[in-house]
Design an enzyme around this catalytic site. Structure first.
Site, mmCIF file in Angstrom:
data_model
loop_
_atom_site.group_PDB
_atom_site.id
_atom_site.type_symbol
_atom_site.label_atom_id
_atom_site.label_comp_id
_atom_site.label_asym_id
_atom_site.label_seq_id
_atom_site.Cartn_x
_atom_site.Cartn_y
_atom_site.Cartn_z
ATOM 1 N N GLU A 381 70.423 6.171 -39.396
ATOM 2 C CA GLU A 381 69.695 6.163 -40.563
ATOM 3 C C GLU A 381 68.153 6.758 -40.425
ATOM 4 O OE1 GLU A 381 69.771 2.955 -43.472
ATOM 5 O OE2 GLU A 381 71.718 2.544 -42.914
HETATM 6 N N1 COS Z 1 61.919 10.854 -51.366
HETATM 7 C C1 COS Z 1 62.043 11.773 -52.244
HETATM 8 N N2 COS Z 1 62.060 13.191 -51.876
HETATM 9 C C2 COS Z 1 62.155 13.479 -50.624
HETATM 10 C C3 COS Z 1 61.880 12.492 -49.516
HETATM 11 C C4 COS Z 1 61.656 11.059 -49.956
HETATM 12 N N3 COS Z 1 61.629 10.082 -49.257
HETATM 13 N N4 COS Z 1 61.692 13.066 -48.457
HETATM 14 C C5 COS Z 1 61.999 14.167 -48.563
HETATM 15 N N5 COS Z 1 62.138 14.480 -49.907
HETATM 16 C C6 COS Z 1 62.196 15.759 -50.673
HETATM 17 C C7 COS Z 1 61.007 16.552 -50.449
HETATM 18 O O1 COS Z 1 59.910 16.594 -51.355
HETATM 19 C C8 COS Z 1 61.745 18.172 -50.767
HETATM 20 O O2 COS Z 1 61.741 18.206 -52.008
HETATM 21 P P1 COS Z 1 60.979 19.640 -52.621
HETATM 22 O O3 COS Z 1 61.511 20.883 -52.055
HETATM 23 O O4 COS Z 1 61.542 19.657 -54.046
HETATM 24 O O5 COS Z 1 59.583 19.380 -52.693
HETATM 25 C C9 COS Z 1 62.982 17.939 -50.107
HETATM 26 O O6 COS Z 1 63.170 16.489 -50.184
HETATM 27 C C10 COS Z 1 63.361 18.504 -48.646
HETATM 28 O O7 COS Z 1 62.383 17.674 -47.967
HETATM 29 P P2 COS Z 1 61.747 18.438 -46.523
HETATM 30 O O8 COS Z 1 61.297 19.705 -46.949
HETATM 31 O O9 COS Z 1 60.855 17.598 -46.140
HETATM 32 O O10 COS Z 1 63.329 18.654 -46.013
HETATM 33 P P3 COS Z 1 63.309 18.781 -44.376
HETATM 34 O O11 COS Z 1 64.463 19.440 -44.123
HETATM 35 O O12 COS Z 1 62.070 19.174 -43.343
HETATM 36 O O13 COS Z 1 63.668 17.139 -43.668
HETATM 37 C C11 COS Z 1 63.652 15.087 -43.459
HETATM 38 C C12 COS Z 1 63.181 16.049 -44.062
HETATM 39 C C13 COS Z 1 63.340 15.088 -41.852
HETATM 40 C C14 COS Z 1 62.728 13.723 -43.899
HETATM 41 C C15 COS Z 1 65.307 14.769 -43.820
HETATM 42 O O14 COS Z 1 65.967 15.777 -43.479
HETATM 43 C C16 COS Z 1 65.927 13.309 -43.083
HETATM 44 O O15 COS Z 1 65.437 12.061 -43.490
HETATM 45 N N6 COS Z 1 66.700 13.365 -42.058
HETATM 46 C C17 COS Z 1 67.287 12.526 -41.484
HETATM 47 C C18 COS Z 1 68.607 12.035 -42.301
HETATM 48 C C19 COS Z 1 69.070 10.966 -41.907
HETATM 49 O O16 COS Z 1 68.584 9.699 -41.737
HETATM 50 N N7 COS Z 1 70.168 10.967 -41.303
HETATM 51 C C20 COS Z 1 71.062 9.818 -40.811
HETATM 52 C C21 COS Z 1 71.949 9.530 -41.804
HETATM 53 S S1 COS Z 1 72.679 7.886 -41.406
HETATM 54 S S2 COS Z 1 73.303 7.417 -43.513
#
Ligand code: COS
Length: 398
Positions: A381
């Site tokens: 997660e």
């Molecule tokens: N709530 C709503 N929207 C969100 C968000 C949140 N918490 N976090 C990111 N977003 C949105 C951003 O606003 C962006 O949208 P817009 O382009 O329309 O502005 C989009 O999602 C992409 O976000 P971002 O550009 O920040 O993407 P990244 O590739 O940099 O990644 C992280 C963001 C690292 C936060 C994300 O990829 C992540 O959480 N990765 C881990 C996933 C995970 O937990 N995997 C394990 C799964 S086990 S079930």
């Protein structure tokens, strides 16, 4: 009365209700029920289940009867209508003994049920949330892929739009509840040219033709929680099973993970607290150099550090839960809670093994298992590194 007098009275009246660290009677009852079940039932066969990596079917059934599966779903949809604080308390108590069983509960409640209740249509709720609210069916959340774990925007699983239905093709990896779960939320790419704006989330019945499971992963810890790769080959999903507008899938997944991380943080807290309790007990029973271990400052100070870290994590987790329950933003707080609790769990369980010495390295004393379980909380997660990305981006936001 002048306003100079009324204002402080008003402020102290508000404070009485906004800063209250007391649990309600309901919270205490839920915590006690989870504690009783964990100590009386989960403890009996947790070592055997860990050795055999067996799904805890009986415990899932019993915890369903006790109302823990679907505990936060509104009674309107057959759930327990409890708050996130209650859920955190339950997760801590169950995870003190058996976090593998607890994670089945966590994925079901905080990722899948929450997601469908928050964003599903009334028809989707009737069909999918109702059986999950009662615990009759369990949910699984299919986001990770062989090449998209942390980098979740790069989904390779495709959901081809065929009009009345979507065709799913691809592979999901490390899926918790893949076998115990019946209702899947699948994240897949529909419009690759749009990047993460082309991703959708679907509610999928596991029995849909074209879905197959790889064998249960042979894991280091959390061995009895079922984890599989899931393969989709021309699996047909009705259009009405898509969650939200076309392209909402990535944001949906991110929102679901914000709450999921509170559950995993509480799990890490339970693992640490369970190991600490065992270390405290051992240090009061075991003598070295003519006195109990607890009377050696080297050990007592280790215990003090453990107690401080556990309490810090608990406070951060409860604050995130409180924010969620009160409609405040909780994404950064839940990332902080998970980061702190997971890293803390690794430290505390490692110290617990150290305090128990040779016994700590033996399965019978549980702490080595808790240490193995703690490791996963730093990975799933969202890894600890991902939580740092989320926290620092929020701090650096203009
Ligand atoms: N709530 C709503 N929207 C969100 C968000 C949140 N918490 N976090 C990111 N977003 C949105 C951003 O606003 C962006 O949208 P817009 O382009 O329309 O502005 C989009 O999602 C992409 O976000 P971002 O550009 O920040 O993407 P990244 O590739 O940099 O990644 C992280 C963001 C690292 C936060 C994300 O990829 C992540 O959480 N990765 C881990 C996933 C995970 O937990 N995997 C394990 C799964 S086990 S079930």
């Amino acid at each position: 009365m002048t306003s100079a007098i009324i204002f402080p009275i008003f402020v102290s009246f508000i404070n009485l209700y906004t800063m209250n660290f007391e649990f309600s009677e309901e919270h205490k009852m839920i915590r006690q029920a989870a504690r009783d079940y964990a100590q009386r039932e989960l403890l009996k066969d947790v070592l055997e289940r860990d050795a055999k990596a067996e799904i805890p079917w009986d415990h899932i059934k019993n915890l369903t009867e006790l109302g823990f599966f679907g505990m936060m779903v509104s009674p309107e949809w057959g759930g327990g209508g409890m708050d996130t604080i209650s859920y955190v308390l339950a997760m801590e108590e169950l995870s003190k003994v058996d976090s593998a069983t607890a994670v089945i509960l966590s994925v079901h409640n905080s990722l899948v049920c929450w997601g469908v209740e928050k964003y599903g249509t009334p028809e989707q709720k009737e069909k999918f949330l109702r059986p999950m609210g009662s615990g009759e069916k369990i949910g699984a959340f299919l986001l990770s892929e062989p090449e998209a774990g942390s980098d979740a925007t790069h989904q390779r699983t495709v959901a081809e739009d065929k009009g009345d239905y979507y065709l799913l093709n691809g592979t999901k990896n490390w899926i918790s509840n893949a076998n115990s779960g019946q209702i899947y939320i699948v994240i897949a790419q529909t419009h690759p040219e749009k990047g993460h704006h082309g991703i959708n989330a679907f509610i999928v019945d596991k029995d849909t033709p074209g879905i197959t499971l790889a064998p249960h992963e042979d894991k280091m810890g959390m061995r009895s929680s079922d984890t599989h790769s899931v393969m989709f080959s021309e699996a047909k999903v009705p259009r009405e099973n898509r969650i939200g507008e076309d392209g909402f899938g990535f944001k949906f997944a991110m929102k679901a993970l914000e709450g999921g991380r509170i559950g995993i943080a509480a799990q890490a807290l339970g693992i640490a607290a369970g190991a600490m309790e065992r270390a405290v007990q051992y240090s009061k029973e075991r003598k070295a150099f003519g006195k109990y271990l607890s009377h050696h400052q080297a050990i007592a100070f280790k215990l003090a550090d453990m107690g401080l870290k556990v309490e810090n994590a608990r406070n951060l987790i409860l604050k995130s839960a409180w924010h969620k329950d009160n409609g405040l933003s909780y994404g950064t707080l839940s990332a902080m809670a998970k980061l702190y609790a997971a890293d803390m769990a690794m430290e505390v369980t490692t110290e617990a093994v150290q305090i128990l010495g040779g016994y700590g390295y033996v399965k019978e004393y549980h702490v080595e298992r808790l240490m193995r379980e703690a490791k996963l909380t730093q990975i799933y997660e969202g890894t600890s590194e991902i939580q740092k990305i989320i926290i620092s981006r929020e701090m650096l936001r203009d």
